[in-house]
Design a protein around this motif. Structure first.
Motif, PDB file in Angstrom:
ATOM      1  N   ALA A 120       9.224  -9.900 -24.053  1.00  0.00           N
ATOM      2  CA  ALA A 120       9.333 -10.625 -22.787  1.00  0.00           C
ATOM      3  C   ALA A 120       9.618 -12.102 -23.040  1.00  0.00           C
ATOM      4  O   ALA A 120      10.470 -12.702 -22.377  1.00  0.00           O
ATOM      5  N   TRP A 121       8.919 -12.705 -23.996  1.00  0.00           N
ATOM      6  CA  TRP A 121       9.142 -14.116 -24.328  1.00  0.00           C
ATOM      7  C   TRP A 121      10.581 -14.343 -24.811  1.00  0.00           C
ATOM      8  O   TRP A 121      11.232 -15.298 -24.398  1.00  0.00           O
ATOM      9  N   GLN A 122      11.078 -13.468 -25.667  1.00  0.00           N
ATOM     10  CA  GLN A 122      12.444 -13.606 -26.170  1.00  0.00           C
ATOM     11  C   GLN A 122      13.466 -13.509 -25.032  1.00  0.00           C
ATOM     12  O   GLN A 122      14.445 -14.257 -25.009  1.00  0.00           O
ATOM     13  N   SER A 123      13.244 -12.617 -24.080  1.00  0.00           N
ATOM     14  CA  SER A 123      14.142 -12.489 -22.936  1.00  0.00           C
ATOM     15  C   SER A 123      14.113 -13.742 -22.073  1.00  0.00           C
ATOM     16  O   SER A 123      15.157 -14.240 -21.647  1.00  0.00           O
ATOM     17  N   LEU A 124      12.916 -14.261 -21.817  1.00  0.00           N
ATOM     18  CA  LEU A 124      12.795 -15.490 -21.028  1.00  0.00           C
ATOM     19  C   LEU A 124      13.465 -16.665 -21.739  1.00  0.00           C
ATOM     20  O   LEU A 124      14.178 -17.456 -21.129  1.00  0.00           O
ATOM     21  N   TRP A 125      13.228 -16.800 -23.034  1.00  0.00           N
ATOM     22  CA  TRP A 125      13.792 -17.893 -23.816  1.00  0.00           C
ATOM     23  C   TRP A 125      15.324 -17.821 -23.814  1.00  0.00           C
ATOM     24  O   TRP A 125      16.000 -18.824 -23.620  1.00  0.00           O
ATOM     25  N   ALA A 126      15.860 -16.618 -24.014  1.00  0.00           N
ATOM     26  CA  ALA A 126      17.319 -16.448 -24.021  1.00  0.00           C
ATOM     27  C   ALA A 126      17.896 -16.818 -22.646  1.00  0.00           C
ATOM     28  O   ALA A 126      18.937 -17.462 -22.564  1.00  0.00           O
ATOM     29  N   GLY A 127      17.230 -16.413 -21.571  1.00  0.00           N
ATOM     30  CA  GLY A 127      17.693 -16.750 -20.225  1.00  0.00           C
ATOM     31  C   GLY A 127      17.625 -18.235 -19.950  1.00  0.00           C
ATOM     32  O   GLY A 127      18.530 -18.823 -19.361  1.00  0.00           O
ATOM     33  N   TRP A 128      16.572 -18.879 -20.411  1.00  0.00           N
ATOM     34  CA  TRP A 128      16.410 -20.321 -20.190  1.00  0.00           C
ATOM     35  C   TRP A 128      17.473 -21.090 -20.968  1.00  0.00           C
ATOM     36  O   TRP A 128      18.076 -22.014 -20.439  1.00  0.00           O
ATOM     37  N   ARG A 129      17.711 -20.688 -22.225  1.00  0.00           N
ATOM     38  CA  ARG A 129      18.704 -21.385 -23.052  1.00  0.00           C
ATOM     39  C   ARG A 129      20.107 -21.201 -22.485  1.00  0.00           C
ATOM     40  O   ARG A 129      20.941 -22.086 -22.605  1.00  0.00           O
TER      41      ARG A 129
END
Length: 104
Positions: free
Chosen positions: A90-99
């Motif tokens: 979940a964190w990786q998905s959020l981080w990728a979306g934010w970047r």
């Protein structure tokens, strides 16, 4: 891991979890997933698997394995997801979306 042999023209019914893996060691099978329903529409997957094929089950549910030739099949349940693995994903998905939404 569970191993089964199915003689030609015989069928085996299995309740499989999403992420389960079928490996056809020998033979030829027709995999028939029981109907799936979305918004009132129904469809049924019908897939032929030959020797050496690997199939990963996309949804929980019943499947029929019909032997077109005598077949040996390995069934493997998915590995349970640990809570921390789900959190990392979940964190990786959020981080990728934010970047992806950063001004350049």
């Amino acid at each position: 891991m569970h191993s089964n042999s199915i003689r030609q023209d015989q069928s085996m019914h299995c309740l499989l979890a999403a992420g389960s893996t079928l490996y056809v060691k020998t033979g030829k099978l027709r995999l028939i997933a029981w109907p799936q329903f979305v918004e009132g529409l129904a469809w049924q997957a019908d897939t032929v698997l030959d020797t050496g094929c690997v199939y990963q089950v996309p949804n929980d549910g019943w499947v029929e394995l019909r032997a077109l030739q005598t077949s040996d099949v390995l069934l493997q349940k998915p590995e349970p997801v640990r809570w921390w693995q789900a959190l990392v994903q979940a964190w990786q998905s959020l981080w990728a979306g934010w970047r992806g939404h950063q001004p350049h």
